[in-house]
Design a protein around this motif. Sequence first.
Motif, PDB file in Angstrom:
ATOM      1  N   GLY A  33     -30.742  81.095  51.374  1.00  0.00           N
ATOM      2  CA  GLY A  33     -31.281  82.040  52.344  1.00  0.00           C
ATOM      3  C   GLY A  33     -30.197  82.588  53.240  1.00  0.00           C
ATOM      4  N   LYS A  34     -30.527  82.795  54.506  1.00  0.00           N
ATOM      5  CA  LYS A  34     -29.566  83.333  55.467  1.00  0.00           C
ATOM      6  C   LYS A  34     -28.369  82.389  55.603  1.00  0.00           C
ATOM      7  CE  LYS A  34     -33.263  85.281  58.373  1.00  0.00           C
ATOM      8  NZ  LYS A  34     -33.859  85.287  59.748  1.00  0.00           N
ATOM      9  N   PRO A  35     -27.137  82.911  55.559  1.00  0.00           N
ATOM     10  CA  PRO A  35     -25.977  82.023  55.691  1.00  0.00           C
ATOM     11  C   PRO A  35     -25.785  81.533  57.126  1.00  0.00           C
ATOM     12  CG  PRO A  35     -25.247  84.295  55.555  1.00  0.00           C
ATOM     13  CD  PRO A  35     -26.738  84.317  55.340  1.00  0.00           C
ATOM     14  N   VAL A  36     -25.611  80.222  57.259  1.00  0.00           N
ATOM     15  CA  VAL A  36     -25.362  79.590  58.549  1.00  0.00           C
ATOM     16  C   VAL A  36     -24.187  78.640  58.393  1.00  0.00           C
ATOM     17  CG1 VAL A  36     -26.285  78.123  60.377  1.00  0.00           C
ATOM     18  CG2 VAL A  36     -27.802  79.733  59.211  1.00  0.00           C
ATOM     19  N   ASP A  51     -29.897  66.334  60.512  1.00  0.00           N
ATOM     20  CA  ASP A  51     -31.294  66.582  60.884  1.00  0.00           C
ATOM     21  C   ASP A  51     -31.569  68.071  61.054  1.00  0.00           C
ATOM     22  OD1 ASP A  51     -31.846  63.899  60.799  1.00  0.00           O
ATOM     23  OD2 ASP A  51     -31.612  63.586  62.959  1.00  0.00           O
ATOM     24  N   VAL A  52     -30.579  68.801  61.549  1.00  0.00           N
ATOM     25  CA  VAL A  52     -30.732  70.251  61.710  1.00  0.00           C
ATOM     26  C   VAL A  52     -30.803  70.921  60.342  1.00  0.00           C
ATOM     27  CG1 VAL A  52     -29.625  72.354  62.582  1.00  0.00           C
ATOM     28  CG2 VAL A  52     -29.555  70.248  63.930  1.00  0.00           C
ATOM     29  N   VAL A  53     -29.911  70.518  59.446  1.00  0.00           N
ATOM     30  CA  VAL A  53     -29.875  71.105  58.104  1.00  0.00           C
ATOM     31  C   VAL A  53     -31.180  70.875  57.361  1.00  0.00           C
ATOM     32  CG1 VAL A  53     -28.757  70.963  55.836  1.00  0.00           C
ATOM     33  CG2 VAL A  53     -27.370  70.997  57.911  1.00  0.00           C
ATOM     34  N   GLU A  57     -32.666  74.250  55.695  1.00  0.00           N
ATOM     35  CA  GLU A  57     -32.240  74.536  54.329  1.00  0.00           C
ATOM     36  C   GLU A  57     -33.314  75.183  53.457  1.00  0.00           C
ATOM     37  OE1 GLU A  57     -30.890  70.886  52.678  1.00  0.00           O
ATOM     38  OE2 GLU A  57     -32.786  69.844  52.990  1.00  0.00           O
ATOM     39  N   ASN A  58     -34.580  75.168  53.887  1.00  0.00           N
ATOM     40  CA  ASN A  58     -35.604  75.863  53.088  1.00  0.00           C
ATOM     41  C   ASN A  58     -35.545  77.378  53.280  1.00  0.00           C
ATOM     42  OD1 ASN A  58     -36.505  75.575  55.764  1.00  0.00           O
ATOM     43  ND2 ASN A  58     -38.649  75.761  55.169  1.00  0.00           N
ATOM     44  N   LYS A  59     -34.844  77.819  54.356  1.00  0.00           N
ATOM     45  CA  LYS A  59     -34.741  79.258  54.606  1.00  0.00           C
ATOM     46  C   LYS A  59     -33.298  79.723  54.840  1.00  0.00           C
ATOM     47  CE  LYS A  59     -39.392  79.864  56.533  1.00  0.00           C
ATOM     48  NZ  LYS A  59     -40.181  80.335  57.702  1.00  0.00           N
ATOM     49  N   CYS A  60     -32.380  78.781  54.878  1.00  0.00           N
ATOM     50  CA  CYS A  60     -30.983  79.119  55.177  1.00  0.00           C
ATOM     51  C   CYS A  60     -30.036  78.451  54.181  1.00  0.00           C
ATOM     52  CB  CYS A  60     -30.599  78.656  56.586  1.00  0.00           C
ATOM     53  SG  CYS A  60     -31.544  79.442  57.911  1.00  0.00           S
TER      54      CYS A  60
END
Length: 280
Positions: A33-36, A51-53, A57-60
């Motif tokens: 998804g969107k690159p972060v 925990d953030v990832v 990760e389902n959208k980024c």
Amino acid sequence: MKNIILFLAVFFSLTLQAQTENQPIHVTVSGKGKPVLLIPGFTVPGESWDDVVKQLENKCECHIVTLAGFGGEEPIAFPWLPKVNEALENYIIKNDLKDLTIIGHSLGGTIATWLASRENNSIKQIILVDALPAAGALMMPNFNPDDLVYDNPYSNQQLAMSEADFDQMATSMSQGMSLNKEAQRKIKDWIIMSDRKTYVYGYTDYLKLDVRENLKNISVPVTIIAADKPLGKEMITQTYKNQYANLEKYDLRIADNSAHFVMFDQPAWFMVQIQQILAL
């Protein structure tokens, strides 16, 4: 002939190993998804973002960074931080990360401001977590980066410190960085795991880095997520106002009852902010 073949095999193996070791940054990628790009703070490995990832990760497409000398990664030659900055800039270009969001904690946030100030970058926005553009200026009166050198009494003392004394120092430091007991243990372990020279000389690099003038070149949205401990909201707000005076506009969000590692002390609140900013 067998000896020649064996020699060549060993030679190419060692050459390949040399090419893959001692890199300024180490990046793992998770999700689509969107690159972060997620850059951790000093001594902290990429796993600090686990925990953030998991929630992004389902959208980024998450690019999680660990810096050389930390998290068990091999150290590099000094100066350390300029090589890290250059490697991150090259990574963004090489991987064609368009409309990129960078989330940086502490030193990672300082690096994010530097990256966002570079010409012709592809950064969409940056999220700075308890990060300052010039940590050295906050800590030292009459701050002058040129006065900071590797060979000084304090650095030499830290290099010579026994394992027991270093352990005690790490314990004390970790207790001031988070209100969460489990997080304090992790932070302490990360400090102890760090390469000692990178810890000592890399911190000198960190204090030398002053990107306050670079802030004038940033045109993308900037969100600052700050902790209210230990200074309190009023002083925190003034500190950020002073340090970010050259930034035309930013959104400051202060976490209640949180120390430096906001993602550990207020994880639910932190994720709400991240998801709002990323419009997920």
